[in-house]
Design a protein around this motif. Structure first.
Motif, PDB file in Angstrom:
ATOM      1  N   LYS A 156       0.834  -1.208   0.000  1.00 10.62           N
ATOM      2  CA  LYS A 156       0.000   0.000   0.000  1.00 10.62           C
ATOM      3  C   LYS A 156       0.870   1.259   0.000  1.00 10.62           C
ATOM      4  O   LYS A 156       0.610   2.203  -0.760  1.00 10.62           O
ATOM      5  N   LEU A 157       1.891   1.279   0.848  1.00 16.22           N
ATOM      6  CA  LEU A 157       2.769   2.438   0.916  1.00 16.22           C
ATOM      7  C   LEU A 157       3.518   2.628  -0.405  1.00 16.22           C
ATOM      8  O   LEU A 157       3.591   3.740  -0.941  1.00 16.22           O
ATOM      9  N   ALA A 158       4.058   1.525  -0.939  1.00 25.96           N
ATOM     10  CA  ALA A 158       4.790   1.603  -2.209  1.00 25.96           C
ATOM     11  C   ALA A 158       3.868   2.024  -3.342  1.00 25.96           C
ATOM     12  O   ALA A 158       4.247   2.831  -4.201  1.00 25.96           O
ATOM     13  N   ALA A 159       2.645   1.491  -3.359  1.00 21.25           N
ATOM     14  CA  ALA A 159       1.703   1.832  -4.426  1.00 21.25           C
ATOM     15  C   ALA A 159       1.370   3.321  -4.419  1.00 21.25           C
ATOM     16  O   ALA A 159       1.228   3.942  -5.476  1.00 21.25           O
ATOM     17  N   GLY A 160       1.269   3.906  -3.222  1.00 21.53           N
ATOM     18  CA  GLY A 160       0.995   5.334  -3.132  1.00 21.53           C
ATOM     19  C   GLY A 160       2.114   6.165  -3.724  1.00 21.53           C
ATOM     20  O   GLY A 160       1.869   7.157  -4.429  1.00 21.53           O
ATOM     21  N   VAL A 161       3.364   5.766  -3.456  1.00 19.80           N
ATOM     22  CA  VAL A 161       4.519   6.485  -4.001  1.00 19.80           C
ATOM     23  C   VAL A 161       4.623   6.255  -5.511  1.00 19.80           C
ATOM     24  O   VAL A 161       4.820   7.194  -6.289  1.00 19.80           O
ATOM     25  N   ILE A 162       4.490   4.985  -5.923  1.00 15.29           N
ATOM     26  CA  ILE A 162       4.644   4.646  -7.343  1.00 15.29           C
ATOM     27  C   ILE A 162       3.539   5.292  -8.183  1.00 15.29           C
ATOM     28  O   ILE A 162       3.773   5.682  -9.324  1.00 15.29           O
ATOM     29  N   LYS A 163       2.353   5.430  -7.617  1.00 14.84           N
ATOM     30  CA  LYS A 163       1.246   6.087  -8.337  1.00 14.84           C
ATOM     31  C   LYS A 163       1.650   7.496  -8.780  1.00 14.84           C
ATOM     32  O   LYS A 163       1.382   7.913  -9.918  1.00 14.84           O
ATOM     33  N   LEU A 164       2.317   8.226  -7.887  1.00 15.64           N
ATOM     34  CA  LEU A 164       2.766   9.579  -8.223  1.00 15.64           C
ATOM     35  C   LEU A 164       3.821   9.536  -9.321  1.00 15.64           C
ATOM     36  O   LEU A 164       3.788  10.333 -10.266  1.00 15.64           O
ATOM     37  N   LEU A 165       4.776   8.594  -9.203  1.00 15.24           N
ATOM     38  CA  LEU A 165       5.807   8.466 -10.232  1.00 15.24           C
ATOM     39  C   LEU A 165       5.181   8.063 -11.566  1.00 15.24           C
ATOM     40  O   LEU A 165       5.526   8.593 -12.618  1.00 15.24           O
TER      41      LEU A 165
ATOM     42  N   PRO B 155      15.619  -0.966 -11.574  1.00 16.11           N
ATOM     43  CA  PRO B 155      14.453  -1.752 -12.014  1.00 16.11           C
ATOM     44  C   PRO B 155      13.159  -0.954 -12.118  1.00 16.11           C
ATOM     45  O   PRO B 155      12.090  -1.440 -11.725  1.00 16.11           O
ATOM     46  N   MET B 156      13.224   0.272 -12.653  1.00 12.31           N
ATOM     47  CA  MET B 156      12.013   1.079 -12.790  1.00 12.31           C
ATOM     48  C   MET B 156      11.040   0.451 -13.770  1.00 12.31           C
ATOM     49  O   MET B 156       9.819   0.606 -13.628  1.00 12.31           O
ATOM     50  N   ASP B 157      11.551  -0.271 -14.784  1.00 11.50           N
ATOM     51  CA  ASP B 157      10.648  -0.898 -15.756  1.00 11.50           C
ATOM     52  C   ASP B 157       9.736  -1.917 -15.072  1.00 11.50           C
ATOM     53  O   ASP B 157       8.529  -1.944 -15.297  1.00 11.50           O
ATOM     54  N   GLY B 158      10.317  -2.735 -14.192  1.00 12.34           N
ATOM     55  CA  GLY B 158       9.508  -3.714 -13.467  1.00 12.34           C
ATOM     56  C   GLY B 158       8.502  -3.050 -12.538  1.00 12.34           C
ATOM     57  O   GLY B 158       7.357  -3.509 -12.405  1.00 12.34           O
ATOM     58  N   VAL B 159       8.916  -1.960 -11.898  1.00 15.40           N
ATOM     59  CA  VAL B 159       8.029  -1.224 -10.997  1.00 15.40           C
ATOM     60  C   VAL B 159       6.836  -0.661 -11.763  1.00 15.40           C
ATOM     61  O   VAL B 159       5.689  -0.762 -11.325  1.00 15.40           O
ATOM     62  N   LEU B 160       7.096  -0.078 -12.923  1.00 14.84           N
ATOM     63  CA  LEU B 160       6.019   0.554 -13.702  1.00 14.84           C
ATOM     64  C   LEU B 160       5.088  -0.483 -14.324  1.00 14.84           C
ATOM     65  O   LEU B 160       3.867  -0.289 -14.357  1.00 14.84           O
ATOM     66  N   VAL B 161       5.651  -1.581 -14.813  1.00 19.24           N
ATOM     67  CA  VAL B 161       4.811  -2.662 -15.334  1.00 19.24           C
ATOM     68  C   VAL B 161       3.946  -3.222 -14.206  1.00 19.24           C
ATOM     69  O   VAL B 161       2.745  -3.482 -14.383  1.00 19.24           O
TER      70      VAL B 161
END
Length: 283
Positions: A54-63, A95-101
């Motif tokens: 949940k915490l990571a998803a909130g940060v990644i959503k902004l990115l 590994p930003m590609d994996g994070v975004l996928v």
């Protein structure tokens, strides 16, 4: 003069306010709606942790939405349920590609999935990073781990180029490197469809001029990139998900297995080419 003491309740309120701005009601509902099988403490057998996600998803959503301004096409090709391998090109040093996928699948309106990512063996040797990645659903890219997760009907992100792709220099951008063939055997043995994804933009997030090989050996990592900027640049990212590919589960020769690898590789290259033609500007 004695320094004034910090006010713990004030810090606590600030922390709660910051957390509420990151883990919004939308993110909270998105993760809770996954109906992922976890134990009473919110973990699954491979370390996935609902709180961390949940915490990571909130940060990644902004990115995802504001920094990289990701455009994702073809998400309807991801099965809403059941085992699947999402196979893509690897780039960008980090590994930003994996994070975004992964976030694209998590927020997929056609059926959200909490995808697992196969990571290199050196990641858990980096202090704190191994536990962090495990909590977010990443698992060491071992065939046994992958097989067990496919049998548990997981969606798994795989980059067959490995460090050959993520660590390649700028002069080789968008040139696919050699693919390992393990994913094809896993797809065949476990009757899992393969969804190819072409990723455009991550090459420009952290262009590398090469690697400091002696330092990499000293640190025990595959590469230490020579980069002009130490943080990812805000390149626009395009994700193109292709139609699923299914392979005959009957045993085949290694030559035939390699032909199937090349089939997936060619589809990924076509999706990359499409992404390059779709984008109007890099940043």
């Amino acid at each position: 003069m004695k320094a004034p003491a910090l006010d713990p309740p004030r810090l606590s309120r600030f922390g709660e306010h910051l957390l509420s701005r990151i883990v919004t009601a939308e993110v909270d509902a998105m993760i809770d709606g996954l109906h992922k099988r976890t134990g009473s403490f919110g973990y699954d057998p491979w370390g996935y942790d609902e709180g961390s996600v949940k915490l990571a998803a909130g940060v990644i959503k902004l990115l995802y939405e504001r920094y990289f301004r990701v455009q994702a096409h073809g998400l309807e090709n991801i099965p809403a349920h059941g085992r699947v391998l999402i196979v893509g090109n690897h780039s960008g040093q980090l590994p930003m590609d994996g994070v975004l996928v992964g976030y694209a699948l998590l927020s997929n309106v056609h059926g959200p999935r909490a995808a697992r990512a196969m990571i290199e063996r050196f990641f858990p040797t980096v202090p704190f990073l191994g536990n962090l990645l495990n909590g977010l659903g990443a698992v060491i890219g071992d065939p046994h781990n992958c097989a067990k997760m496919l049998e548990s009907e997981e969606a798994i992100i795989v980059f067959p180029e490995g460090v050959r792709g993520s660590g390649k220099p700028w002069r080789l951008r968008y040139q696919l490197q050699r693919f390992g063939n393990g994913f094809v055997h896993l797809a065949m043995n476990h009757r899992a469809p393969v969804v190819p994804v072409g990723i455009v933009g991550c090459e420009e997030t952290m262009p590398s001029l090469g690697s400091i090989t002696p330092l990499a050996r000293l640190l025990g990592v595959p590469y230490v990139p020579i980069v002009p900027v130490p943080l990812p640049l805000p390149a626009r990212v395009i994700l193109n998900f292709g139609e699923p590919v299914e392979f005959d589960p009957e045993p085949c020769s290694e030559t035939e297995a390699q032909r199937r690898v090349e089939t997936v590789k060619a589809r990924i290259q076509a999706l990359i080419d499409a992404g390059l033609s779709q984008r109007e500007r890099v940043f």
